[in-house]
Scaffold this active site. Structure first.
Site, PDB file in Angstrom:
ATOM      1  N   GLU A   1       0.185   3.275 -13.675  1.00 35.41           N
ATOM      2  CA  GLU A   1      -0.298   4.242 -14.659  1.00 35.41           C
ATOM      3  C   GLU A   1      -1.685   4.801 -14.376  1.00 35.41           C
ATOM      4  O   GLU A   1      -1.992   5.925 -14.756  1.00 35.41           O
ATOM      5  CB  GLU A   1      -0.254   3.595 -16.052  1.00 35.41           C
ATOM      6  CG  GLU A   1       1.185   3.431 -16.508  1.00 35.41           C
ATOM      7  CD  GLU A   1       1.369   2.401 -17.609  1.00 35.41           C
ATOM      8  OE1 GLU A   1       1.658   2.808 -18.737  1.00 35.41           O
ATOM      9  OE2 GLU A   1       1.234   1.202 -17.340  1.00 35.41           O
TER      10      GLU A   1
ATOM     11  N   PRO B   1       0.815  -1.227   0.000  1.00 35.20           N
ATOM     12  CA  PRO B   1       0.000   0.000   0.000  1.00 35.20           C
ATOM     13  C   PRO B   1       0.844   1.270   0.000  1.00 35.20           C
ATOM     14  O   PRO B   1       0.417   2.300  -0.506  1.00 35.20           O
ATOM     15  CB  PRO B   1      -0.792  -0.104   1.303  1.00 35.20           C
ATOM     16  CG  PRO B   1      -0.773  -1.547   1.660  1.00 35.20           C
ATOM     17  CD  PRO B   1       0.502  -2.106   1.119  1.00 35.20           C
TER      18      PRO B   1
ATOM     19  N   LYS C   1      -3.561  -6.062 -10.162  1.00 40.76           N
ATOM     20  CA  LYS C   1      -3.814  -5.442 -11.467  1.00 40.76           C
ATOM     21  C   LYS C   1      -2.758  -4.411 -11.873  1.00 40.76           C
ATOM     22  O   LYS C   1      -2.668  -4.052 -13.038  1.00 40.76           O
ATOM     23  CB  LYS C   1      -5.176  -4.747 -11.460  1.00 40.76           C
ATOM     24  CG  LYS C   1      -6.368  -5.710 -11.508  1.00 40.76           C
ATOM     25  CD  LYS C   1      -7.665  -4.932 -11.598  1.00 40.76           C
ATOM     26  CE  LYS C   1      -8.854  -5.828 -11.891  1.00 40.76           C
ATOM     27  NZ  LYS C   1     -10.101  -5.051 -11.980  1.00 40.76           N
ATOM     28  N   GLY C   2      -2.007  -3.880 -10.911  1.00 34.97           N
ATOM     29  CA  GLY C   2      -0.986  -2.896 -11.257  1.00 34.97           C
ATOM     30  C   GLY C   2      -1.469  -1.474 -11.074  1.00 34.97           C
ATOM     31  O   GLY C   2      -2.637  -1.168 -11.319  1.00 34.97           O
TER      32      GLY C   2
END
Ligand SMILES: Cc1cc2nc3c(=O)[nH]c(=O)nc-3n(C[C@H](O)[C@H](O)[C@H](O)COP(=O)(O)OP(=O)(O)OC[C@H]3O[C@@H](n4cnc5c(N)ncnc54)[C@H](O)[C@@H]3O)c2cc1C
Lengths: 337, 748
Positions: free
Chosen positions: B714, B641, B710-711
């Site tokens: 971006e 986190p 999920k990444g």
């Protein structure tokens, strides 16, 4: 890097001796000069380091003026108690400029003599009249956003980038210099020059002359003043337009006012007639509007920088009302007063 | 430090490489000191298009210390065919080959490399090289290039063509409420803190180690081998630390080309570092113009979405982005259509920059959605709810998960959206108009086949390794956390290694897939180690675990413990000793597998976000302050986190830059970028960044990737600029459709 000789002056006479001749540059904080040397914009053959000279004091003079040594840093000047209390306009303008790191290194003498930030001046692969006289000017009709709104010929488009100098212009400071021909005192409005047919000359220093101090006259306008700077981000950017106002009110009327603009011309821009016309008037919208008209008379844009004209007009109005109300623009809180 | 006893996935662990970075122990590409190093400084082309007619290097060669001036005339031989110059991104066209021939394709193109014993000599001599050119007419102006726009027949392999549905044209004409406008995004340059740099270490006999600023060591390894005729096994590429990249390091840039050529030519070690100005001579986010037409009924329900976009590319490569698909996927309009073209100009090829395509396309689309909200007199958030799509509306496939509704709700609650007064210009404090705007973000949740190794030593120390990169994103820390989680070891006992082509196979780091992919590979490798370790534990006297299987034990606190009886456990070191093992080393590959491929064909995989923004505008003077942003992100499982939040913060700050500051100006006559330095190319300064609140919404998704990750690299930038632009509209009633919203645009 281009080859150059490095000399360190032990005292003022030595600096003057070493400074005589062609292609010599004095090195103070180096925040501008070294950058320009790295870019091959400036190629001095001799660098005279003046940092050992005894010009690092701020001194109260018998006539009530305050003398700022040429080598006092911008930060030390802005935070000096005497400057901050008697000339808060100057502190404010300095703190509106650059970043803390730069202000810690930059000196008062260097600030006066910094060169334009025109993007063409900085790129040696483009022709530029200021960098290499007679090559022509690309900014005219090119990337023009940052450039001047005074005059409509290629010679006139570079702006003087300093914030500090805009305040010094409003305070009618005096620049003291020494040189091969002795000492001189130059009123601030005569220090920087308009381009004329020698756009590469920013100021009226003669070859080899060294700035020793900047003298602030006794009147500091500490009650009614402001420095309002408008730029592309809220900090750490050169002014698109800036306004310094120094005002003295007597019984609700303007006894004296000075207005200087930054970001619009080759030098801090003042119009004594505009200031004169405000004398004895009550501060108010109409009076301010007349002043802004007079200050901007003859201003012309070149498309990309057209916005500077209405922006300057509104900035002048706002700055005058900030000054008159005694609510100067804070340089730490970015909210505009 | 109690929490650290159970460190694992979900622990906010400070960066494991943090101390090395702030103490200078972490070495970047330009910081490898080598004996006999030559310094190379590139001479940039003055012109934008044409050819070199002569190079006079006599003066440069006279400078003491200069040993060579490398040009297209005296360079060593290199690969002839374009295909040998292809990199992992495989952009159609002719890849740029530095110092290859006399052709000039863009201003700033390196035309010579001065090599000297000192950097100072090389730099000085580089200013003495005289190059003459034959100039050809050029164009760097995007608006002018639109006359030449086209849809390339050979498309970039990653390109997702828009899939049209219904009859959008007719539906638009019929619609009661319409938006029809043109939107624009300026050219941006990546400008990571670290300039692109390469140090090539020459070992002799054609063997080299290349310290390179890149997002993919193995990609650069293959590229150098095929372009410059090295045997792949003789090239090792190291990018242990990367000072940011944002996509500028996805492709091998010209500095690694010229440095490698020079090392081969001189048979010596060579370093080349780009200047900040030269950072403007390669990758940049394409300029974009997008026409958006939205048709809706009076309640705001969409029935037509039509998006037509053009982005810039170079004259020699056809770079494409996914610009028009985002609105088509995200909203449940029965009719939707998109067209997309590219327009060539005489610059370097545009490139992927943080959330390429979405950061542009979704952002501009979300400004149009805001316009629709006002046109239909519906609250902007409500409009998103009305048009919410449970499935991917363009592909008709369900999502593996989509907690966007929750993101809207939690974001709105944190922001206080329900207190918003709907009318523009209706909120004011002092002289400042206050505006509240919102937008949606969307990005892909990708996964790439990746290998990793795990090596457990007898002293309980674990090393996990993978050739992936950490471009400041926190991959080292993610790998350490996943390993800690799997084997129950404290992070202090774990070393993560990455950024080295000799490590287990990984694709270039990009697309936000690194954490999901390298994380999964590390987990697999650690699980294999765990299996062997459990066998070893069986050798401990008295067999405290009684031959238990993997799912009957837990790995925690450096021990293996029976789930059924916490009193029965074996220490890791104890097990290694009992089995007389010096090391256990395993390598595994995480791939989608059959079930993953099936799932990929049947389901869409995306991250989503909801961004809420407050601006305060001094309208008269065009001064905008972004005082508050809440970004609620649904990105599956969050491994760390702390570093994940940093990624979103960074994305949001970059989004503020996209909204207000970032823009590269070209001089059309000279054909070059002019504000090529960080004094004049503005990114947000501290004063421009106020409160940013990041929320990670719960999103349990075991299907999307092996770890359910999920990444987050971006998604933070996508839509943020729209939230800012929409807030400015709400504050001022001025709709500005061209980003960035600088003072002049606000005052128009
Ligand atoms: C990124 C950046 C942002 C900046 N932003 C701002 C801004 O927002 N506002 C602003 O006002 N300024 C800004 N500056 C400019 C900064 O204020 C100047 O660089 C600084 O004041 C120059 O002082 P210095 O002592 O470093 O001068 P130097 O670099 O040492 O010298 C500058 C010039 O002055 C001459 N000189 C120095 N001292 C003397 C002397 N005593 N007598 C005669 N000649 C002398 C030198 O020969 C040289 O030509 C910025 C600078 C940078 C690099």
């Amino acid at each position: 890097m281009n080859r150059f000789d490095y000399l360190r002056a032990a005292d003022i006479p030595e600096a003057v001796r070493q400074g005589a001749g062609e292609h010599v540059a004095f090195l103070a904080g180096g925040t501008n000069l070294i950058d320009l040397m790295k870019e091959s914009v400036e190629r001095p053959r001799e660098l005279v380091d003046i940092n050992r000279l005894p010009l690092r004091d701020i001194t109260e003079m018998p006539d009530g003026s305050l003398r700022l040594g040429a080598l006092v840093t911008n930060a030390d000047t802005a935070y000096d108690d005497r400057v901050a209390s008697r000339y808060p306009l100057l502190s404010s303008a300095i703190l509106a400029g650059a970043s803390p790191q730069l202000r810690n290194a930059a000196t008062n003498g260097g600030n006066l003599n910094q060169r334009t930030r025109c993007v063409y001046f900085y790129d040696v692969q483009t022709p530029c009249n200021i960098r290499s006289p007679l090559l022509g000017c690309c900014a005219f009709g090119g990337v023009y956003r940052y450039n001047a709104i005074r005059g409509s010929s290629p010679e006139w488009i570079a702006t003087h980038p300093s914030d500090m100098c805009v305040a010094l212009a409003a305070l009618s400071a005096v620049v003291r210099v020494t040189g091969p021909e002795g000492d001189r005192a130059i009123p601030f409005e005569d220090y920087h020059r308009l381009p004329g047919d020698e756009p590469w000359r920013d100021n009226t220093l003669k070859p080899g002359e060294l700035v020793t101090s900047i003298d602030l006259p006794a009147e500091g306008f500490a009650q009614n003043y402001t420095y309002l700077k408008l730029r592309d981000r809220l900090s750490y950017a050169f002014a698109l337009v800036s306004v310094a106002v120094a005002m003295r009110l007597e019984e609700g009327r303007i006894a004296e006012v000075r207005i200087a603009l930054g970001g619009v011309a080759h030098k801090p821009w003042r119009r004594p007639q505009a200031e004169e016309a405000m004398r004895n008037e009550q501060p108010g919208r109409q009076v301010f509007e007349r002043a802004s008209e007079a200050l901007l008379e003859g201003a012309v844009g070149q498309g990309e920088n057209d916005f500077k004209i209405p922006l300057a007009r509104k900035a002048i109005l706002r700055a005058l009302s900030q000054a008159a109300a005694g609510t100067p623009q804070s340089q730490t809180d970015k909210r505009i007063a | 430090m109690d929490a650290f006893a159970k460190v694992g996935i979900g622990t906010p662990l400070p960066r494991v490489d943090g101390v090395d970075k702030v103490t200078g122990r972490a070495r970047y590409a330009a910081e490898y000191a080598l004996p006999d190093l030559l310094y190379g400084v590139a001479v940039p082309s003055r012109i934008a298009k044409g050819r070199i007619t002569g190079i006079d290097d006599a003066l440069a060669r006279q400078v003491p210390g200069v040993v060579e001036v490398l040009t297209h005339e005296n360079r060593p031989s290199e690969a002839w065919f374009n295909r040998s110059w292809k990199d992992e991104l495989d952009i159609p066209g002719e890849p740029f080959k530095a110092l290859h021939d006399e052709k000039i394709l863009f201003a700033g193109q390196p035309v010579a490399l001065v090599l000297a014993e000192t950097f100072e000599a090389a730099r000085y001599a580089s200013t003495l090289v005289q190059v003459s050119y034959e100039e050809e007419a050029h164009n760097v102006d995007f608006q002018a290039s639109l006359a030449e726009k086209f849809e390339p027949s050979k498309k970039r392999s990653s390109f997702q063509p828009p899939k049209n549905r219904g009859d959008a044209g007719a539906a638009f004409t019929r619609s009661e409420v319409k938006v029809d406008a043109e939107y624009h995004l300026a050219t941006e340059h990546h400008n990571p803190m670290e300039m692109h740099a390469t140090t090539v270490e020459w070992h002799g006999e054609g063997k080299i180690t290349v310290y390179d600023k890149t997002q993919g060591s193995q990609g650069v390894q293959s590229f150098l081998a095929s372009a410059f005729g090295f045997s792949k096994s003789d090239v090792r590429v190291v990018n242990a630390y990367v000072g940011g990249a944002f996509g500028s390091g996805l492709r091998p840039q010209w500095q690694v080309q010229v440095a490698t050529l020079a090392a081969k030519h001189m048979k010596r070690s060579v370093r080349v570092v780009m200047t900040r100005q030269q950072m403007f001579t390669h990758a940049h986010r394409p300029e974009c113009t997008m026409s958006i037409r939205l048709g809706a009924d009076s309640s705001g329900k969409l029935n037509a979405v039509i998006t037509d976009a053009t982005t810039s590319t170079s004259r020699f490569e056809d770079n494409m982005e996914d610009i028009v698909i985002w609105g088509m996927m995200n909203y449940a309009s029965p009719n939707a259509m998109g067209t997309y073209a590219i327009a060539p100009r005489d610059t370097y090829t545009s490139a992927d920059m943080r959330a390429p395509g979405a950061a542009t396309g979704m952002t501009l689309f979300e400004i149009a959605m805001d316009e629709l909200a006002y046109a239909a007199r519906v609250d902007p958030l409500e409009l998103r709810m009305i048009n919410y799509s449970e499935v991917d509306a363009m592909n008709g496939t369900p999502f593996t998960s989509k907690a966007l509704r929750e993101a809207y709700r939690e974001g709105a609650a944190r922001f206080g959206w329900e207190r918003r007064s709907p009318e523009p210009r209706s909120m004011k404090e002092g002289r400042e108009l206050i505006g509240w705007g919102m937008a949606t973000g969307m990005w892909d949740a990708m996964f790439s086949k990746t290998s990793a190794s795990a090596k457990l030593s007898a002293n309980g120390h674990l090393e996990v390794a993978c050739a992936t990169s950490d471009i400041g994103t926190g991959t080292y820390t993610v790998m350490a956390l996943v390993a800690a989680d799997t084997l129950g070891l404290p992070p202090e006992q774990i070393t993560a290694r990455l950024g080295d082509s000799s490590l287990p196979t990984s694709p270039v780091e990009g697309g936000s897939w690194a954490a999901a992919s390298s994380g999964a590979a590390v987990q697999l490798a650690c699980q294999s180690v765990a299996k062997k370790l459990l066998k070893a534990a069986d050798k401990v006297e008295g067999r405290p675990l009684g031959g238990a299987s993997l799912d009957e034990v837990v790995f925690a606190d450096g021990r293996i413990t029976l789930k059924s009886d916490a009193g029965k456990s074996v220490g890791v070191i104890e097990a290694m000793r009992a089995a007389e093992l010096a090391v256990i080393e395993e390598e595994e590959t995480a791939s989608s597998g059959i079930s993953g491929l099936v799932s990929m064909a049947r389901k869409s995989r995306n991250t989503h976000s909801a961004i809420f923004c407050e601006v305060r505008v001094d309208e008269e003077l065009g001064q905008v302050r972004v005082t508050r942003i809440v970004n609620a992100v649904a990105a599956g499982r969050i491994i760390n986190p702390k570093t994940a939040r940093s990624q979103i913060l960074g994305g949001v700050v970059m989004g503020i830059g996209m909204a207000l500051h970032e823009e590269t100006f070209a001089d059309k006559k000279l054909g070059r970028w002019m504000n090529h330095n960080l004094a004049e190319y503005h990114v947000p300064a501290h004063a421009d960044v106020e409160a940013i609140d990041v929320i990670f919404v719960d999103e349990h998704d075991p299907e999307v990737t092996p770890l359910g990750v999920k990444g987050v690299g971006e998604i933070g930038i996508v839509g943020t600029a729209a939230a800012v632009a929409n807030a400015i509209y709400h504050a001022t009633g001025k709709r500005i459709r061209s980003l960035p919203i600088t003072i002049d645009r606000l005052m128009e």
